[in-house]
Design an enzyme around this catalytic site. Structure first.
Site, PDB file in Angstrom:
ATOM      1  N   TYR A 164       6.289  12.098  -8.425  1.00 41.83           N
ATOM      2  CA  TYR A 164       6.429  13.044  -7.421  1.00 41.83           C
ATOM      3  C   TYR A 164       7.634  12.301  -6.443  1.00 41.83           C
ATOM      4  O   TYR A 164       8.634  13.012  -6.111  1.00 41.83           O
ATOM      5  CB  TYR A 164       5.187  13.631  -6.690  1.00 41.83           C
ATOM      6  CG  TYR A 164       5.520  14.593  -5.806  1.00 41.83           C
ATOM      7  CD1 TYR A 164       5.792  15.925  -6.016  1.00 41.83           C
ATOM      8  CD2 TYR A 164       5.741  14.436  -4.262  1.00 41.83           C
ATOM      9  CE1 TYR A 164       6.107  17.195  -5.035  1.00 41.83           C
ATOM     10  CE2 TYR A 164       6.075  15.447  -3.614  1.00 41.83           C
ATOM     11  CZ  TYR A 164       6.170  16.822  -3.717  1.00 41.83           C
ATOM     12  OH  TYR A 164       6.498  17.714  -2.790  1.00 41.83           O
ATOM     13  N   LYS A 168      11.427  13.546  -5.834  1.00 43.53           N
ATOM     14  CA  LYS A 168      12.123  14.065  -4.700  1.00 43.53           C
ATOM     15  C   LYS A 168      13.064  13.353  -4.145  1.00 43.53           C
ATOM     16  O   LYS A 168      14.371  13.747  -3.777  1.00 43.53           O
ATOM     17  CB  LYS A 168      10.970  14.244  -3.716  1.00 43.53           C
ATOM     18  CG  LYS A 168      10.013  15.387  -4.053  1.00 43.53           C
ATOM     19  CD  LYS A 168      10.655  16.845  -4.115  1.00 43.53           C
ATOM     20  CE  LYS A 168       9.610  17.880  -4.246  1.00 43.53           C
ATOM     21  NZ  LYS A 168      10.197  19.067  -4.475  1.00 43.53           N
TER      22      LYS A 168
HETATM   23  P1  NAP Z   1       3.396  26.429  -4.350  1.00 43.97           P
HETATM   24  O1  NAP Z   1       2.690  27.261  -3.176  1.00 43.97           O
HETATM   25  O2  NAP Z   1       2.675  25.786  -5.505  1.00 43.97           O
HETATM   26  O3  NAP Z   1       4.731  27.450  -5.018  1.00 43.97           O
HETATM   27  C1  NAP Z   1       5.436  26.743  -5.871  1.00 43.97           C
HETATM   28  C2  NAP Z   1       6.098  28.038  -6.842  1.00 43.97           C
HETATM   29  O4  NAP Z   1       6.813  27.229  -7.675  1.00 43.97           O
HETATM   30  C3  NAP Z   1       4.581  28.760  -7.615  1.00 43.97           C
HETATM   31  O5  NAP Z   1       4.675  29.916  -7.195  1.00 43.97           O
HETATM   32  C4  NAP Z   1       4.814  28.095  -8.927  1.00 43.97           C
HETATM   33  O6  NAP Z   1       4.397  29.019  -9.898  1.00 43.97           O
HETATM   34  C5  NAP Z   1       6.555  28.078  -9.231  1.00 43.97           C
HETATM   35  N1  NAP Z   1       6.751  27.130 -10.240  1.00 43.97           N
HETATM   36  C6  NAP Z   1       6.263  26.064 -10.596  1.00 43.97           C
HETATM   37  N2  NAP Z   1       6.820  25.604 -11.631  1.00 43.97           N
HETATM   38  C7  NAP Z   1       7.967  26.252 -11.789  1.00 43.97           C
HETATM   39  C8  NAP Z   1       8.892  26.280 -12.905  1.00 43.97           C
HETATM   40  N3  NAP Z   1       9.062  25.698 -14.084  1.00 43.97           N
HETATM   41  N4  NAP Z   1       9.720  27.468 -12.942  1.00 43.97           N
HETATM   42  C9  NAP Z   1       9.984  28.392 -11.818  1.00 43.97           C
HETATM   43  N5  NAP Z   1       8.737  28.279 -10.857  1.00 43.97           N
HETATM   44  C10 NAP Z   1       7.658  27.384 -10.877  1.00 43.97           C
HETATM   45  O7  NAP Z   1       4.184  25.339  -3.496  1.00 43.97           O
HETATM   46  P2  NAP Z   1       4.700  24.881  -2.181  1.00 43.97           P
HETATM   47  O8  NAP Z   1       3.728  24.130  -1.433  1.00 43.97           O
HETATM   48  O9  NAP Z   1       5.206  26.321  -1.617  1.00 43.97           O
HETATM   49  O10 NAP Z   1       6.071  23.968  -2.641  1.00 43.97           O
HETATM   50  C11 NAP Z   1       7.394  24.381  -2.548  1.00 43.97           C
HETATM   51  C12 NAP Z   1       8.103  23.124  -2.674  1.00 43.97           C
HETATM   52  O11 NAP Z   1       8.102  22.558  -1.362  1.00 43.97           O
HETATM   53  C13 NAP Z   1       7.990  22.232  -3.718  1.00 43.97           C
HETATM   54  O12 NAP Z   1       9.293  21.877  -4.286  1.00 43.97           O
HETATM   55  C14 NAP Z   1       7.200  21.073  -3.262  1.00 43.97           C
HETATM   56  O13 NAP Z   1       7.446  20.032  -3.741  1.00 43.97           O
HETATM   57  C15 NAP Z   1       7.948  21.130  -1.714  1.00 43.97           C
HETATM   58  N6  NAP Z   1       6.880  20.384  -0.657  1.00 43.97           N
HETATM   59  C16 NAP Z   1       5.771  20.958  -0.333  1.00 43.97           C
HETATM   60  C17 NAP Z   1       5.314  20.380   0.456  1.00 43.97           C
HETATM   61  C18 NAP Z   1       3.715  20.935   0.954  1.00 43.97           C
HETATM   62  O14 NAP Z   1       3.114  20.110   1.643  1.00 43.97           O
HETATM   63  N7  NAP Z   1       3.463  21.978   0.450  1.00 43.97           N
HETATM   64  C19 NAP Z   1       5.680  19.092   1.209  1.00 43.97           C
HETATM   65  C20 NAP Z   1       6.868  18.643   0.863  1.00 43.97           C
HETATM   66  C21 NAP Z   1       7.619  19.546  -0.126  1.00 43.97           C
HETATM   67  P3  NAP Z   1       2.950  28.518 -10.529  1.00 43.97           P
HETATM   68  O15 NAP Z   1       1.996  28.409  -9.235  1.00 43.97           O
HETATM   69  O16 NAP Z   1       2.530  29.683 -11.251  1.00 43.97           O
HETATM   70  O17 NAP Z   1       3.194  27.431 -11.217  1.00 43.97           O
END
Ligand code: NAP
Length: 257
Positions: A164, A168
């Site tokens: 991961y 990133k």
């Molecule tokens: P999330 O709630 O899991 O939402 C991510 C969405 O992306 C889900 O609907 C998922 O669908 C979809 N997805 C996964 N694989 C995909 C693909 N191949 N093509 C299209 N859509 C896809 O995650 P989040 O926490 O909101 O995170 C969003 C972004 O922020 C990510 O890039 C994550 O790495 C980044 N981020 C998050 C955090 C945190 O603490 N939450 C911190 C830093 C960065 P499914 O669930 O059906 O797979």
């Protein structure tokens, strides 16, 4: 121009990937509230449609759901074809879809390692490239914003997420490379690096939450999706027209210590 008008998204259009839920959904709600028409892009079409209809109803904006697996360049191209036919033009592209696995680097299997790179890094490139081709053709540029992470800057513990972190860090430096190549088309390319944000995934890791909090400056807290909205609206709006190749860390101070 009055200061706050610079931040308005009135009349702007674009897509957000991974927007069926979590951070992407929150960004879509707030972009629509700030005046934008928004395409909700996700691998999960059913949930994307539900999210799109909720946001359209609440905001009165045009909000349409599209299915796209961002790891597939052909899906990204098909997405842009459908998007252009529905929306006509594009002002912003938010590449936000991402996944994490928690396998340690000694035991992780090659498929799992590659899957995270595929979704988080190749996926960002696929949708950025597809959007940039349309932005170039329409001749007035646009703003590409990708979700990196504080994991592009530091290594998180106690979880084991080397793949991961690599993905990133790749997103952040890829975006700088694209910013250089696409400046001549007036396409700006920036990243946001969130700290821990309490989406469902993170909130469920209850044993980790106190450990992470301890690593933050005293009095600081973990984040919510709403804490990121200002950075993304800035980057999508005319307020940021001189910002490109930049990364905005929004982490409640986690990476200071
Ligand atoms: P999330 O709630 O899991 O939402 C991510 C969405 O992306 C889900 O609907 C998922 O669908 C979809 N997805 C996964 N694989 C995909 C693909 N191949 N093509 C299209 N859509 C896809 O995650 P989040 O926490 O909101 O995170 C969003 C972004 O922020 C990510 O890039 C994550 O790495 C980044 N981020 C998050 C955090 C945190 O603490 N939450 C911190 C830093 C960065 P499914 O669930 O059906 O797979």
């Amino acid at each position: 121009m009055p200061a706050l008008d610079m931040f308005s998204l009135d009349g702007k259009k674009g897509f957000i990937t991974g927007a069926a839920q979590g951070i992407g959904k929150c960004l879509a709600e707030n972009f629509a509230e700030a005046g934008a028409d928004v395409a909700i892009v996700d691998v999960n079409l059913e949930l994307a449609q539900k999210t799109a209809s909720e946001i359209a109803k609440k905001s009165g904006r045009k909000v349409v759901a599209y299915q796209c697996d961002v790891t597939r360049a052909e899906d990204a191209a098909a997405l842009m074809e459908a998007y252009v036919s529905d929306f006509g033009t594009i002002d912003f592209a938010v590449n936000n879809a991402g996944i994490a696995t928690f396998d340690n680097a000694m035991d992780i299997d090659p498929e799992t390692f590659r899957r995270v790179i595929d979704v988080n890094l190749i996926g960002v490139f696929n949708t950025a490239q597809a959007a940039a081709r349309v932005m170039k053709a329409q001749g007035r540029g646009g703003s590409i914003i990708s979700t990196a992470s504080m994991s592009a800057h530091i290594v998180n513990v106690p979880q084991t997420i080397a793949n991961y972190c690599a993905s990133k860090a790749g997103v952040m430096h890829l975006s700088k490379g694209l910013a250089v190549e696409w400046a001549k088309y007036n396409i700006r390319v920036n990243t946001v690096s969130p700290g821990y944000i309490q989406t469902e995934l993170v909130a469920s890791l209850t044993d980790m939450l106190p450990i992470w909090k301890e690593k933050m400056p005293e009095g600081s807290r973990l984040g919510y999706p709403e804490d990121l909205v200002g950075a993304y609206i800035y980057l999508a709006s005319d307020a940021s027209k001189f910002a490109t190749g930049a990364d905005f860390v929004v982490d409640g101070g986690y990476t200071i210590l």
